[in-house]
Motif scaffolding. Sequence first.
Motif, PDB file in Angstrom:
ATOM      1  N   UNK A 180       0.822  -1.210   0.000  1.00  0.00           N
ATOM      2  CA  UNK A 180       0.000   0.000   0.000  1.00  0.00           C
ATOM      3  C   UNK A 180       0.846   1.245   0.000  1.00  0.00           C
ATOM      4  N   UNK A 181       2.075   1.108   0.469  1.00  0.00           N
ATOM      5  CA  UNK A 181       2.919   2.298   0.563  1.00  0.00           C
ATOM      6  C   UNK A 181       3.168   2.909  -0.808  1.00  0.00           C
ATOM      7  N   UNK A 211      14.653  -3.410   3.501  1.00  0.00           N
ATOM      8  CA  UNK A 211      13.384  -2.811   3.916  1.00  0.00           C
ATOM      9  C   UNK A 211      12.259  -3.321   3.033  1.00  0.00           C
ATOM     10  N   UNK A 242      11.541  -6.914   4.034  1.00  0.00           N
ATOM     11  CA  UNK A 242      11.023  -6.937   5.400  1.00  0.00           C
ATOM     12  C   UNK A 242       9.579  -6.486   5.438  1.00  0.00           C
ATOM     13  N   UNK A 243       9.330  -5.395   4.705  1.00  0.00           N
ATOM     14  CA  UNK A 243       7.984  -4.858   4.675  1.00  0.00           C
ATOM     15  C   UNK A 243       7.003  -5.866   4.072  1.00  0.00           C
ATOM     16  N   UNK A 300       6.249  -8.629   6.580  1.00  0.00           N
ATOM     17  CA  UNK A 300       5.315  -8.229   7.629  1.00  0.00           C
ATOM     18  C   UNK A 300       3.898  -8.050   7.090  1.00  0.00           C
ATOM     19  N   UNK A 327      13.405   4.369   7.087  1.00  0.00           N
ATOM     20  CA  UNK A 327      14.497   3.959   7.972  1.00  0.00           C
ATOM     21  C   UNK A 327      15.805   4.081   7.212  1.00  0.00           C
ATOM     22  N   UNK A 361      10.145  -3.272  13.191  1.00  0.00           N
ATOM     23  CA  UNK A 361       9.893  -1.913  12.705  1.00  0.00           C
ATOM     24  C   UNK A 361      10.201  -1.827  11.219  1.00  0.00           C
ATOM     25  N   UNK A 362       9.166  -1.583  10.425  1.00  0.00           N
ATOM     26  CA  UNK A 362       9.357  -1.407   8.985  1.00  0.00           C
ATOM     27  C   UNK A 362       8.533  -0.194   8.559  1.00  0.00           C
ATOM     28  N   UNK A 363       8.840   0.389   7.417  1.00  0.00           N
ATOM     29  CA  UNK A 363       8.012   1.493   6.959  1.00  0.00           C
ATOM     30  C   UNK A 363       6.560   1.030   6.899  1.00  0.00           C
ATOM     31  N   UNK A 364       5.670   1.858   7.387  1.00  0.00           N
ATOM     32  CA  UNK A 364       4.263   1.485   7.362  1.00  0.00           C
ATOM     33  C   UNK A 364       3.772   0.913   8.674  1.00  0.00           C
TER      34      UNK A 364
END
Lengths: 682, 83
Positions: free
Chosen positions: A184-185, A254, A257-258, A261, B26, B41-44
């Motif tokens: 969504x980012x 990132x 990782x994102x 998650x 980050x 901790x990740x963006x979003x």
Amino acid sequence: MSEIKTIALLGQPNSGKSTFFNNLTGLHQRVGNWPGKTVEQAEGEFVFDETTYKVIDLPGSYGLSANSEEEVVTRDYIQSGKADLVCILVDASQLERSLYMLADFVGIRMPVMLVLNMMDVAEAAGKKIDVAAIEKRLGVPVLGFSAAETERYPEFFKKMVSAIKTPVCLDSGSLREELVSGGELGEKTDDIISRIEAALGDFEYGVCERIWIAEKLLEKDKLICGVVRESLPFARKNAIDAILDSEEGRDGGILTGEAKYRWVSKIVRESATPKSIENVFSKWDRIATHHIKGKFLAFGIMVVSLIACMILAFPGMGIGFGMQPVLQSLVERAGNALGVWPVVISFINLVLVGGTCITICMTSFIFAIIFVFRILEEIGYMARFSYAFDNWLSRLGLQGKAIMPLFSGIGCTAGAVCGTRVLDTRGQRLLALVLLWAIPCGSKVAVVLFLASTFFGSAAPLFGIGYVALIFASFYLSSRLFGKKLVPQNERVGMIMELPPYHKPHWKMIAAMVGRSTWGIFKKALKMILMVAALFWALSYAGDGNVENTLLYKIGNAIEPVTMFFGMRWELFVSYLGGMFSKEASLGIMSTLFNHTGEAFSLVTRVAASENLGEALASTISKPEALAFLFASMFNVPCVLAMGTTYREAGSFKWLATIMGYYLALSLGLAFIGYHIGLLIF
Amino acid sequence: MKNAEFVDRLSLTEMGENRCGTVAQIEGDSRFISRIVSIGLTPGSAFTLLKNDKRSPVLVFCRDTVIAVNHKESSQIFVKVES
Ligand SMILES: Nc1nc2c(ncn2[C@@H]2O[C@H](COP(=O)(O)OP(=O)(O)OP(=O)(O)O)[C@@H](O)[C@H]2O)c(=O)[nH]1
Ligand SMILES: [Mg+2]
């Protein structure tokens, strides 16, 4: 012959792997409510339904990228592909974060089963989890579980057997979608994952699927980058490098990782309620993590614990000391009545009876120490402790996380030496090793508290407080001496750590652990003390009744002018040296040398006066000397075992010698100061 | 418009206690990224800031977990604060 199946326990730190392992195998891996206890893989076995299962307890790791030594162990084991089933343990009370390990495991082609551990903690925190929904979504067996509750094991066995019979791997399809979509980012990945996959062609590495390799390449994982560099043909390697370089400015770690998650969130949002925030950070925690109050609290807890140890140890010490004169006079009388040689009576009384009694005294302290610190550890206070001291430790060149191996040094220095592996850089590890030697192991605390109570009676708690203060002061000194060189300013990595939720102590588990450890230490200590006592008895036994003629006394008297410089008469100095071998040896030596009166026959009179070691010590040694010896014992080097482990972990003899030299100087220096201050005040 | 974006770019250390926010960006080397991402901790990601004082690591509550991040590294984490 029945076949052997291998089950590996994988999961984030503190998810309960070792608790599970211990209950399955009956072995005793270290557990406690803070991240990073297990640093080496352990193996055990159990038999169920005539099949033998080998269980592997792996060090906790947040994901499969290895950042510190113990995480490498875990990653290597998984990549070896040896397990028939990987049990991924997650902490149900912190479900969303701890499922990251599962997400990182997607793309590893091995049969898995997901164990949602600590369901009891999650429920108590008001979290509801729909296990069946998670199972349906993932397509692999999922079990809601509590490793600490033995009643729940049958459910596990059932699930495990079927998971091994019909092995299923995680499907990487849904994670792949997340990786490709960019989320969504709106940060479009322009499908970098597919491009890397295409460039990899049909390359696979052991149990790792292409998608997993692509992720790790993006995360700049050293090992995978190396493997790919070595095994791909030149053109394809270049193609991959080009794709990765085109990502300049955006971090691959990132990105993946994102996506992982996002994948986890989708599972969790549909099947679990979040933990309510009121449960998370209590008033108590506000104090425990405060930069001033938290330190006072920690200091207070340490001192109260030490005092509690003395109180708890009191009955045992009474028994040990009370038994000695009674037994000795019994032996004396029986021996005389039967006409046994005095040498035999002397041996029985000084070595066997004396040694056993002092072992009982010491073990009662050990019992108290293990009990009190076990509770502190299980509740989960340790992580707060390390948080409160983080700024202080980072000024010393370390970080808060170092508190935990340091603190576990109270259990056993040798074990804690390995525990320093959780620190990220070698410099920090070495510095932690230096500080660790100042932390007394249970036996050393027992010796110090024993001596303090013997010599200073009701003033002994003051020594508890003083000792804690001195340890902190020694930290400061050590970091002054070693810190700058070992951990240069630019290499200092700070704390990134979770504070685990508090757990109610499991009394049954604690009692079993304390009982077992105390008994084990008693047996070991008894052996050691009897051996040393026998040796020193033989060295100081004088057939002609004049102890001054024995070689030991001659040497002792010769060195005494030097040792008195540090305030220790030679007997004490020899005990101090014995303490380098083992703390128990120190007591063994004292017990014989001070019970030895010279003439075997005077024993009768001494026994009549019902003198025991405590009284014998207190009447022969002056207070300043006692002070000197106490200080020397406090900062004496740890036992041989701990020195051996330090050598192995530091990887150089030079370091071992340096640390040893430092502590010898420190302990003798303090003894000198203590003695001279003692001369002034007493 | 540019300006507004700049105001939004607040680092974790500049945020007030008990406020909620979302991680925006980050920065740091891959070792730091790997550590911070794997702990959650990740963006979003949405979080609540529990504690932010200069002398101890920043404490945030994120993904069911209380996470401590040391001050220097927290200043490399940029956030959007919910009003
Ligand atoms: N209430 C409760 N506590 C548990 C459960 N399982 C484990 N614990 C506790 O959780 C803590 C962590 O357990 P460990 O077994 O040491 O965790 P680990 O995964 O081996 O941790 P590392 O070795 O540090 O990676 C201990 O204090 C255990 O007593 C459970 O199901 N319920
Ligand atoms: Mg463990």
